[in-house]
Design a protein around this motif. Sequence first.
Motif, PDB file in Angstrom:
ATOM      1  N   CYS A  41     -11.927  24.337 153.942  1.00  0.00           N
ATOM      2  CA  CYS A  41     -12.483  25.053 155.022  1.00  0.00           C
ATOM      3  C   CYS A  41     -14.200  24.494 155.229  1.00  0.00           C
ATOM      4  O   CYS A  41     -14.598  24.434 156.405  1.00  0.00           O
ATOM      5  N   ALA A  42     -14.796  24.924 153.998  1.00  0.00           N
ATOM      6  CA  ALA A  42     -16.181  24.780 154.300  1.00  0.00           C
ATOM      7  C   ALA A  42     -16.664  23.161 154.442  1.00  0.00           C
ATOM      8  O   ALA A  42     -17.661  22.880 155.197  1.00  0.00           O
ATOM      9  N   ASN A  43     -15.805  22.155 153.893  1.00  0.00           N
ATOM     10  CA  ASN A  43     -16.141  20.777 154.126  1.00  0.00           C
ATOM     11  C   ASN A  43     -15.432  20.140 155.433  1.00  0.00           C
ATOM     12  O   ASN A  43     -15.615  19.001 155.950  1.00  0.00           O
ATOM     13  N   GLY A  44     -14.719  20.969 156.330  1.00  0.00           N
ATOM     14  CA  GLY A  44     -14.422  20.874 157.487  1.00  0.00           C
ATOM     15  C   GLY A  44     -12.984  20.244 157.660  1.00  0.00           C
ATOM     16  O   GLY A  44     -12.523  19.755 158.782  1.00  0.00           O
ATOM     17  N   GLY A  50     -12.849  31.017 160.030  1.00  0.00           N
ATOM     18  CA  GLY A  50     -13.379  32.057 160.019  1.00  0.00           C
ATOM     19  C   GLY A  50     -14.792  32.076 159.066  1.00  0.00           C
ATOM     20  O   GLY A  50     -15.141  30.794 158.789  1.00  0.00           O
ATOM     21  N   ALA A  51     -15.345  33.008 158.462  1.00  0.00           N
ATOM     22  CA  ALA A  51     -16.448  33.115 157.600  1.00  0.00           C
ATOM     23  C   ALA A  51     -16.382  32.361 156.343  1.00  0.00           C
ATOM     24  O   ALA A  51     -17.377  31.930 155.860  1.00  0.00           O
ATOM     25  N   ILE A  52     -15.313  32.040 155.894  1.00  0.00           N
ATOM     26  CA  ILE A  52     -15.259  31.509 154.707  1.00  0.00           C
ATOM     27  C   ILE A  52     -15.816  29.763 154.577  1.00  0.00           C
ATOM     28  O   ILE A  52     -16.291  29.347 153.579  1.00  0.00           O
ATOM     29  N   SER A  58     -17.663  32.732 147.864  1.00  0.00           N
ATOM     30  CA  SER A  58     -17.535  34.247 147.922  1.00  0.00           C
ATOM     31  C   SER A  58     -16.255  35.078 147.861  1.00  0.00           C
ATOM     32  O   SER A  58     -16.194  36.089 148.350  1.00  0.00           O
ATOM     33  N   VAL A  59     -15.231  34.316 147.411  1.00  0.00           N
ATOM     34  CA  VAL A  59     -13.833  34.882 147.393  1.00  0.00           C
ATOM     35  C   VAL A  59     -13.810  35.809 145.966  1.00  0.00           C
ATOM     36  O   VAL A  59     -13.222  35.623 144.934  1.00  0.00           O
ATOM     37  N   SER A  81     -11.158  41.031 153.340  1.00  0.00           N
ATOM     38  CA  SER A  81     -10.535  40.949 154.620  1.00  0.00           C
ATOM     39  C   SER A  81     -11.395  40.023 155.468  1.00  0.00           C
ATOM     40  O   SER A  81     -10.833  39.262 156.513  1.00  0.00           O
ATOM     41  N   ARG A  82     -12.711  39.634 155.042  1.00  0.00           N
ATOM     42  CA  ARG A  82     -13.349  38.660 155.781  1.00  0.00           C
ATOM     43  C   ARG A  82     -12.911  37.242 155.835  1.00  0.00           C
ATOM     44  O   ARG A  82     -13.224  36.522 156.372  1.00  0.00           O
ATOM     45  N   PHE A  83     -12.008  36.998 154.641  1.00  0.00           N
ATOM     46  CA  PHE A  83     -11.395  35.732 154.457  1.00  0.00           C
ATOM     47  C   PHE A  83     -10.134  35.836 154.412  1.00  0.00           C
ATOM     48  O   PHE A  83      -9.496  34.728 153.936  1.00  0.00           O
ATOM     49  N   LYS A  84      -9.503  36.326 155.170  1.00  0.00           N
ATOM     50  CA  LYS A  84      -7.986  36.549 155.598  1.00  0.00           C
ATOM     51  C   LYS A  84      -7.580  35.132 155.835  1.00  0.00           C
ATOM     52  O   LYS A  84      -6.268  35.078 155.553  1.00  0.00           O
TER      53      LYS A  84
END
Length: 195
Positions: A41-44, A50-52, A58-59, A81-84
């Motif tokens: 997710c972070a590298n696209g 979402g926020a992740i 941060s998990v 839940s922020r990283f659902k």
Amino acid sequence: MRKRISAAVVGLGLIGATVLSTSGAGSHGYTDAPVSRQKLCANGTVKNCGAIQWEPQSVEGPKGFPNGGPADGKICSGGNSRFKELDDPRAGQWPATKVSAGSYTFRWRFTAPHRTTDFRYYITKNGWNPSRPLTRADLEPAPFLTVPYNGQQPPTTYSHPGTLPGGKSGRHLIVGVWTIADTANAFYACSDVEY
């Protein structure tokens, strides 16, 4: 009088920003070998995360897995839940790292290393359904690899050897658990793999 109030508000804002920047908000670590869902997710590579996508490190959730820790269906997000989006199986279509049974080098990246109890790795059972959220019943009951760390603090990049289990084929999910020695939490990273 107005200048004093404005100065006080600015001062409180600076104190608040300092507290937030030194708390858990900007922490802590994830796996990139095999590549974790949060890294994808972070590298696209994966969109609509979402926020992740801004906080792959941060998990964090309660430690004690598998007896404790995040609830079934919320394991990949660490129960956060922020990283659902990490718990969404995406119809079994998360990109998967190609692996084979035998020697493998596991790697973690840390933005805020902590004193560490151990690193544990769990893998799904044969026949699990990759299009459903992960539960404990989907995982082999014991970790296939445990790396004790004896309360030490790892470097910002930590690699270690291990052995991927045999008797597996097709798509599986590896759950990496980084257990923190001096807090009640652990960090979770789910990595989709293809044997």
